[in-house]
Design a protein around this motif. Sequence first.
Motif, short mmCIF file in Angstrom:
data_model
loop_
_atom_site.label_atom_id
_atom_site.label_comp_id
_atom_site.label_asym_id
_atom_site.label_seq_id
_atom_site.Cartn_x
_atom_site.Cartn_y
_atom_site.Cartn_z
N GLY A 66 -0.02 11.30 -0.98
CA GLY A 66 -0.42 11.23 0.42
C GLY A 66 0.70 11.74 1.31
O GLY A 66 1.88 11.47 1.05
N HIS B 5 -13.29 12.65 7.98
CA HIS B 5 -12.24 11.62 7.95
C HIS B 5 -12.79 10.21 8.14
O HIS B 5 -12.29 9.24 7.57
CB HIS B 5 -11.20 11.93 9.03
N ASN C 66 6.44 6.93 -9.15
CA ASN C 66 4.99 6.68 -9.20
C ASN C 66 4.34 7.38 -10.39
O ASN C 66 3.38 6.87 -10.97
CB ASN C 66 4.35 7.13 -7.88
N ALA D 276 4.17 9.47 -0.07
CA ALA D 276 5.60 9.57 -0.38
C ALA D 276 6.24 10.69 0.42
O ALA D 276 5.63 11.75 0.60
CB ALA D 276 5.81 9.81 -1.87
N THR D 277 7.44 10.44 0.87
CA THR D 277 8.23 11.48 1.52
C THR D 277 9.56 11.66 0.79
O THR D 277 10.46 12.31 1.31
CB THR D 277 8.50 11.13 3.00
N HIS E 68 10.49 8.66 -5.12
CA HIS E 68 9.28 7.83 -5.10
C HIS E 68 8.17 8.49 -5.92
O HIS E 68 7.45 7.82 -6.66
CB HIS E 68 8.83 7.59 -3.66
N ALA F 26 5.56 -0.90 -8.36
CA ALA F 26 4.69 0.20 -7.88
C ALA F 26 3.96 0.84 -9.05
O ALA F 26 2.75 1.12 -8.97
CB ALA F 26 5.54 1.24 -7.15
N GLY G 298 3.30 0.35 1.29
CA GLY G 298 4.70 0.17 0.88
C GLY G 298 5.02 -1.29 0.56
O GLY G 298 6.04 -1.57 -0.06
N ARG H 106 -3.81 4.21 0.63
CA ARG H 106 -2.90 3.06 0.79
C ARG H 106 -2.82 2.23 -0.50
O ARG H 106 -2.92 0.99 -0.47
CB ARG H 106 -3.37 2.20 1.97
N LEU I 32 -0.44 1.46 -2.36
CA LEU I 32 0.73 0.57 -2.48
C LEU I 32 0.81 -0.38 -1.29
O LEU I 32 1.88 -0.89 -0.96
CB LEU I 32 2.02 1.42 -2.57
N GLY I 33 -0.33 -0.60 -0.65
CA GLY I 33 -0.36 -1.51 0.51
C GLY I 33 0.56 -1.02 1.63
O GLY I 33 1.17 -1.83 2.33
N SER J 43 -14.87 9.96 4.00
CA SER J 43 -13.82 8.94 3.95
C SER J 43 -14.23 7.75 4.80
O SER J 43 -14.89 7.92 5.83
CB SER J 43 -12.50 9.54 4.44
N ASN J 44 -13.82 6.58 4.36
CA ASN J 44 -14.13 5.33 5.08
C ASN J 44 -15.63 5.12 5.21
O ASN J 44 -16.11 4.58 6.22
CB ASN J 44 -13.46 5.34 6.46
N1 NAP Z 1 -8.65 8.34 4.88
C1 NAP Z 1 -7.96 7.49 5.63
O1 NAP Z 1 -8.47 6.93 6.63
C2 NAP Z 1 -6.55 7.18 5.26
C3 NAP Z 1 -5.88 6.08 5.83
C4 NAP Z 1 -4.57 5.82 5.42
C5 NAP Z 1 -3.95 6.66 4.49
N2 NAP Z 1 -4.61 7.74 3.97
C6 NAP Z 1 -3.98 8.65 2.98
O2 NAP Z 1 -3.52 7.83 1.90
C7 NAP Z 1 -2.15 8.10 1.66
C8 NAP Z 1 -1.47 6.86 1.11
O3 NAP Z 1 -1.53 5.78 2.04
P1 NAP Z 1 -0.23 5.26 2.83
O4 NAP Z 1 0.80 6.33 2.76
O5 NAP Z 1 -0.67 4.77 4.15
O6 NAP Z 1 0.22 3.97 2.01
P2 NAP Z 1 0.80 3.73 0.53
O7 NAP Z 1 0.57 4.92 -0.32
O8 NAP Z 1 0.25 2.46 0.06
O9 NAP Z 1 2.37 3.52 0.80
C9 NAP Z 1 3.20 4.56 1.22
C10 NAP Z 1 4.57 3.96 1.50
O10 NAP Z 1 5.11 3.49 0.26
C11 NAP Z 1 6.38 4.08 0.05
N3 NAP Z 1 6.50 4.36 -1.40
C12 NAP Z 1 5.77 5.21 -2.14
N4 NAP Z 1 6.15 5.13 -3.43
C13 NAP Z 1 7.14 4.24 -3.49
C14 NAP Z 1 7.94 3.73 -4.53
N5 NAP Z 1 7.77 4.13 -5.78
N6 NAP Z 1 8.88 2.79 -4.23
C15 NAP Z 1 9.07 2.36 -2.97
N7 NAP Z 1 8.33 2.79 -1.93
C16 NAP Z 1 7.38 3.73 -2.19
C17 NAP Z 1 6.43 5.35 0.87
O11 NAP Z 1 7.78 5.60 1.22
P3 NAP Z 1 8.40 7.07 1.45
O12 NAP Z 1 7.59 7.74 2.52
O13 NAP Z 1 9.81 6.74 1.88
O14 NAP Z 1 8.37 7.85 0.15
C18 NAP Z 1 5.59 4.94 2.07
O15 NAP Z 1 6.37 4.24 3.03
C19 NAP Z 1 -1.62 8.58 3.02
O16 NAP Z 1 -0.41 9.30 2.90
C20 NAP Z 1 -2.78 9.42 3.49
O17 NAP Z 1 -2.73 10.71 2.90
C21 NAP Z 1 -5.89 7.99 4.34
#
Ligand code: NAP
Length: 294
Positions: free
Chosen positions: A23, A118, A268, A259-260, A264, A239, A208, A203, A205-206, A148-149
């Motif tokens: 993501g 979206h 993963n 991830a940025t 990470h 994770a 993060g 999301r 990983l909740g 989505s959603n």
């Molecule tokens: N369709 C929708 O409505 C919708 C809504 C929300 C999200 N999304 C998509 O879903 C993707 C994922 O969701 P999300 O980014 O909100 O939440 P997530 O994937 O649950 O969590 C991302 C967070 O976790 C951190 N992280 C990732 N891998 C890690 C690891 N191994 N150890 C420690 N920290 C780790 C990342 O840090 P770093 O950035 O520092 O790597 C970031 O802060 C988004 O990027 C987006 O593309 C879609």
Amino acid sequence: MTESGTGRPLGGSGISVPALGVGTNRWNASGPDQARLRDTLAAALDAGMGFFDTAEAYNAGRSEIALGQAARADGRPVLLASKFAPFPYRVTTAQFTSALDKTLERLGRDWLDLYYLHFPYSPRGVGTWMRAMARAVKAGKIRAVGISNCTVTQMRKAAGVLARYDVPLAANQVHYSLLHRKPETDGVLDACRQMDVALVAYRPLGGGAISAGSPGGPGRSALADTLREVAATRNATAAQVALAWLLKQDDHVIPIPGATRPEHVRENSGALSLELSEEELAAIDRVSAPTPVR
Ligand SMILES: NC(=O)c1ccc[n+]([C@@H]2O[C@H](COP(=O)([O-])OP(=O)(O)OC[C@H]3O[C@@H](n4cnc5c(N)ncnc54)[C@H](OP(=O)(O)O)[C@@H]3O)[C@@H](O)[C@H]2O)c1
């Protein structure tokens, strides 16, 4: 329950994608860390996770720009997914086409592998946008269509409209993690199985919280403790265990952890080879109740 594997079908689209994507909603072409984002993309490709999720709405298009720049700098083939936001002022097919063209321009590509609606909230409803999506497929601008959603009813509506154009509904991208198991109770996971639609888990990983070891927040540490215990016995991280748990729920599930940082992504990717036992899955299930539908 299925084998995690390394590739998964994107529903009935004929496209196979890595079982774990990346993501990019925190990617930003105006930010200071472009080299790190390029390294993150390269790490994903090295690890077999070259399926990237962006949207025009992420950082006002600057996620798409950063992703396009990083992909061009790397040069290897990548699978790219983006999303059309049906804002209330968007009501015509011309607006859809213009948004898609701008997304392609920002990404520096002539086509997208997957284009999502979206969210379903729109004065025009899901059907209008699915007709526009089907035309974009015929025009060669997108290879597969997602939503989505969306609820089960909206999935069926979308699939029905697309079917008139012989286009399958490839994916429904919804919130799904150990902290948010609503797709198991609102029928979306079952519908994905029955309709052969990928459940792209956002999301995972909740946001993060799971990777930080604090799922549920203070006072709700049973899940955090269990993830840590399983992780410790498998020489893994929380994770990785959380992502391996998602991959094990069904082979329609494709998590896209955001991830940025390259480290990470590398961490993963370890989930792809982590096969949780029935005992481990049961222990995790005991401390992570499915989210009730409200
Ligand atoms: N369709 C929708 O409505 C919708 C809504 C929300 C999200 N999304 C998509 O879903 C993707 C994922 O969701 P999300 O980014 O909100 O939440 P997530 O994937 O649950 O969590 C991302 C967070 O976790 C951190 N992280 C990732 N891998 C890690 C690891 N191994 N150890 C420690 N920290 C780790 C990342 O840090 P770093 O950035 O520092 O790597 C970031 O802060 C988004 O990027 C987006 O593309 C879609």
